[in-house]
Design a protein around this motif. Structure first.
Motif, PDB file in Angstrom:
ATOM      1  N   PHE A 135       0.746  -1.088  -0.033  1.00  0.00           N
ATOM      2  CA  PHE A 135       0.041   0.060   0.199  1.00  0.00           C
ATOM      3  C   PHE A 135       1.034   1.306  -0.153  1.00  0.00           C
ATOM      4  CE2 PHE A 135      -2.702  -3.537   1.671  1.00  0.00           C
ATOM      5  CZ  PHE A 135      -3.818  -3.144   0.848  1.00  0.00           C
ATOM      6  N   TRP A 136       1.929   1.257   0.798  1.00  0.00           N
ATOM      7  CA  TRP A 136       2.859   2.422   0.709  1.00  0.00           C
ATOM      8  C   TRP A 136       3.235   2.598  -0.394  1.00  0.00           C
ATOM      9  CZ3 TRP A 136       1.975   5.899   4.148  1.00  0.00           C
ATOM     10  CH2 TRP A 136       1.391   5.620   5.252  1.00  0.00           C
ATOM     11  N   ALA A 137       3.782   1.426  -1.260  1.00  0.00           N
ATOM     12  CA  ALA A 137       4.361   1.655  -2.597  1.00  0.00           C
ATOM     13  C   ALA A 137       3.288   2.211  -3.689  1.00  0.00           C
ATOM     14  CB  ALA A 137       4.623   0.180  -3.167  1.00  0.00           C
ATOM     15  N   GLY A 138       1.906   2.155  -3.106  1.00  0.00           N
ATOM     16  CA  GLY A 138       0.791   2.762  -4.021  1.00  0.00           C
ATOM     17  C   GLY A 138       0.750   4.288  -3.960  1.00  0.00           C
ATOM     18  N   VAL A 139       1.053   4.529  -2.601  1.00  0.00           N
ATOM     19  CA  VAL A 139       1.077   6.012  -1.961  1.00  0.00           C
ATOM     20  C   VAL A 139       2.588   6.679  -3.020  1.00  0.00           C
ATOM     21  CG1 VAL A 139       1.374   7.579  -0.333  1.00  0.00           C
ATOM     22  CG2 VAL A 139       0.039   5.713  -0.219  1.00  0.00           C
ATOM     23  N   ALA A 140       3.684   6.001  -2.997  1.00  0.00           N
ATOM     24  CA  ALA A 140       4.622   6.440  -3.896  1.00  0.00           C
ATOM     25  C   ALA A 140       4.329   6.657  -5.228  1.00  0.00           C
ATOM     26  CB  ALA A 140       5.838   5.382  -3.362  1.00  0.00           C
ATOM     27  N   CYS A 141       3.658   5.425  -5.570  1.00  0.00           N
ATOM     28  CA  CYS A 141       3.387   5.567  -7.195  1.00  0.00           C
ATOM     29  C   CYS A 141       2.342   6.872  -7.465  1.00  0.00           C
ATOM     30  CB  CYS A 141       2.731   4.383  -7.683  1.00  0.00           C
ATOM     31  SG  CYS A 141       3.590   3.006  -7.740  1.00  0.00           S
ATOM     32  N   THR A 142       1.563   7.385  -6.630  1.00  0.00           N
ATOM     33  CA  THR A 142       0.622   8.343  -6.905  1.00  0.00           C
ATOM     34  C   THR A 142       1.390   9.480  -6.662  1.00  0.00           C
ATOM     35  OG1 THR A 142      -1.045   6.890  -5.513  1.00  0.00           O
ATOM     36  CG2 THR A 142      -1.303   9.360  -5.742  1.00  0.00           C
ATOM     37  N   TYR A 143       2.384   9.889  -6.057  1.00  0.00           N
ATOM     38  CA  TYR A 143       2.850  10.795  -5.888  1.00  0.00           C
ATOM     39  C   TYR A 143       4.193  11.231  -6.979  1.00  0.00           C
ATOM     40  CZ  TYR A 143       0.298  11.738  -1.700  1.00  0.00           C
ATOM     41  OH  TYR A 143      -0.632  11.674  -0.820  1.00  0.00           O
TER      42      TYR A 143
HETATM   43  C1  HEM Z   1      -2.524   4.090  -3.361  1.00  0.00           C
HETATM   44  C2  HEM Z   1      -2.638   3.943  -1.991  1.00  0.00           C
HETATM   45  C3  HEM Z   1      -3.888   3.218  -1.495  1.00  0.00           C
HETATM   46  C4  HEM Z   1      -4.976   2.753  -2.073  1.00  0.00           C
HETATM   47  C5  HEM Z   1      -5.353   2.917  -3.588  1.00  0.00           C
HETATM   48  C6  HEM Z   1      -5.880   2.489  -1.052  1.00  0.00           C
HETATM   49  C7  HEM Z   1      -7.142   1.915  -1.280  1.00  0.00           C
HETATM   50  C8  HEM Z   1      -7.880   1.481  -0.233  1.00  0.00           C
HETATM   51  C9  HEM Z   1      -9.455   0.927  -0.506  1.00  0.00           C
HETATM   52  C10 HEM Z   1      -9.946   0.706  -1.890  1.00  0.00           C
HETATM   53  C11 HEM Z   1      -9.891   0.741   0.912  1.00  0.00           C
HETATM   54  C12 HEM Z   1     -11.068   0.324   1.078  1.00  0.00           C
HETATM   55  C13 HEM Z   1     -11.262  -1.246   1.442  1.00  0.00           C
HETATM   56  C14 HEM Z   1     -12.538  -1.919   1.848  1.00  0.00           C
HETATM   57  O1  HEM Z   1     -13.590  -1.111   1.645  1.00  0.00           O
HETATM   58  O2  HEM Z   1     -12.569  -2.832   2.349  1.00  0.00           O
HETATM   59  C15 HEM Z   1      -8.851   1.141   1.680  1.00  0.00           C
HETATM   60  C16 HEM Z   1      -9.100   1.203   3.210  1.00  0.00           C
HETATM   61  C17 HEM Z   1      -7.985   0.781   4.036  1.00  0.00           C
HETATM   62  N1  HEM Z   1      -6.690   1.304   3.677  1.00  0.00           N
HETATM   63 FE1  HEM Z   1      -6.058   2.161   1.959  1.00  0.00          FE
HETATM   64  N2  HEM Z   1      -5.091   2.406  -0.044  1.00  0.00           N
HETATM   65  C18 HEM Z   1      -4.140   2.859  -0.294  1.00  0.00           C
HETATM   66  C19 HEM Z   1      -3.031   3.489   0.636  1.00  0.00           C
HETATM   67  C20 HEM Z   1      -3.019   2.654   2.084  1.00  0.00           C
HETATM   68  C21 HEM Z   1      -1.995   2.731   2.982  1.00  0.00           C
HETATM   69  C22 HEM Z   1      -0.519   3.200   2.898  1.00  0.00           C
HETATM   70  C23 HEM Z   1      -2.279   1.963   4.042  1.00  0.00           C
HETATM   71  C24 HEM Z   1      -1.472   1.674   5.326  1.00  0.00           C
HETATM   72  C25 HEM Z   1      -0.458   0.668   5.197  1.00  0.00           C
HETATM   73  C26 HEM Z   1      -3.723   2.027   3.943  1.00  0.00           C
HETATM   74  C27 HEM Z   1      -4.516   1.399   4.888  1.00  0.00           C
HETATM   75  C28 HEM Z   1      -5.958   1.139   4.821  1.00  0.00           C
HETATM   76  C29 HEM Z   1      -6.790   0.761   6.043  1.00  0.00           C
HETATM   77  C30 HEM Z   1      -6.252   0.260   7.372  1.00  0.00           C
HETATM   78  C31 HEM Z   1      -7.973   0.561   5.448  1.00  0.00           C
HETATM   79  C32 HEM Z   1      -9.400   0.480   6.060  1.00  0.00           C
HETATM   80  C33 HEM Z   1      -9.472  -1.202   5.941  1.00  0.00           C
HETATM   81  C34 HEM Z   1     -10.692  -1.765   6.595  1.00  0.00           C
HETATM   82  O3  HEM Z   1     -10.753  -2.002   7.748  1.00  0.00           O
HETATM   83  O4  HEM Z   1     -11.695  -2.066   5.981  1.00  0.00           O
HETATM   84  N3  HEM Z   1      -4.124   2.387   2.615  1.00  0.00           N
HETATM   85  N4  HEM Z   1      -7.893   1.725   1.223  1.00  0.00           N
END
Ligand code: HEM
Length: 230
Positions: A135-143
């Protein structure tokens, strides 16, 4: 807008021979800044409302993450698939292609709130997904994509390396969405109990990926559009 570049990806047209670098940088920045500010404000408002209603603890923050992620996705999708849609379906969708860069930068601005919530979650619930490199790599890609939208950086990298970098970053972000919308719910609930609320997002994401693929394979006759990463 000319018939030859309607179907090219918008960010591909920045600095292309039919659109000199300087032209974009003079006309676009104020509008793009508004898009970014609006995306950030909406993301912040959504997060604030959810935290106010559901609480600022672990559960409320996780809900706010889910809500802001969906808002981010709605901004990412036109940046991801708008150019392909215009290339395949013609000038009707040219506006999406034209605004691809604005959608991409708005997505980056909105994601900042998601990242802020992640950092907040790490303080209120230490066992959460903090170390997830994917996920952090996704953030890096975004910026990185936001930086790549700077005409000067494109000029420095050269069009080929720039296109490959953009394509790689875009596809990686799409992969992160796929993990969250498809893989994680399947892992948590199994195929039988897969929550139907995810389906619209899965359809949009898979549809966007197929559109991009189709646009690279099939180029509309009579256009001078080049494939995204040729
Ligand atoms: C490009 C970067 C990212 C994208 C595209 C993204 C996308 C998403 C999506 C689509 C969800 C909704 C998931 C669901 O509804 O079940 C979500 C939730 C979440 N994301 Fe991200 N995310 C990103 C970065 C991060 C990062 C860096 C972290 C931390 C390591 C993170 C932690 C979380 C957490 C904890 C949730 C809540 C999950 C849950 O409890 O259901 N995300 N993210």
């Amino acid at each position: 807008m000319s018939g030859t570049n309607v179907t090219a990806h918008p960010s591909q047209r920045i600095g292309s021979p039919d659109r000199p670098v300087g032209a974009h940088s003079i006309a676009a920045p104020p509008a793009v800044s508004y898009w970014m500010a609006a995306a950030f404000v909406v993301s912040s408002a959504l997060a604030a409302i959810v935290l106010a209603v559901a609480g600022a603890g672990g559960a409320g923050t996780a809900l706010a993450l889910r809500v802001t992620a969906r808002w981010c996705f709605l901004l990412f999708l036109p940046a991801y698939a708008g150019g392909a849609l215009a290339r395949l379906c013609g000038p009707r969708f040219a506006v999406l292609a034209r605004q691809g860069r604005a959608f991409g930068l708005a997505f980056a601005a909105a994601l900042t709130v998601h990242v802020g919530l992640v950092l907040w979650l790490m303080t209120v619930a230490a066992d959460q997904r903090a170390p997830m490199l994917l996920f952090w790599a996704g953030v890096a890609c975004t910026y990185a994509l936001a930086l790549l939208s700077l005409p000067r950086l494109r000029g420095w990298l050269g069009p080929r390396v720039w296109r490959i970098a953009c394509e790689g970053a875009m596809q990686y972000i799409a992969l992160v969405f796929a993990v969250d919308f498809i893989v994680e719910p399947l892992r948590a609930h199994g195929a039988d109990e897969y929550p139907l609320t995810y389906l619209p997002f899965v359809v949009m994401l898979v549809g966007g990926a197929l559109l991009r693929l189709a646009a690279q394979i099939w180029r509309r006759p009579g256009t001078a559009a080049r494939a995204w990463a040729e």
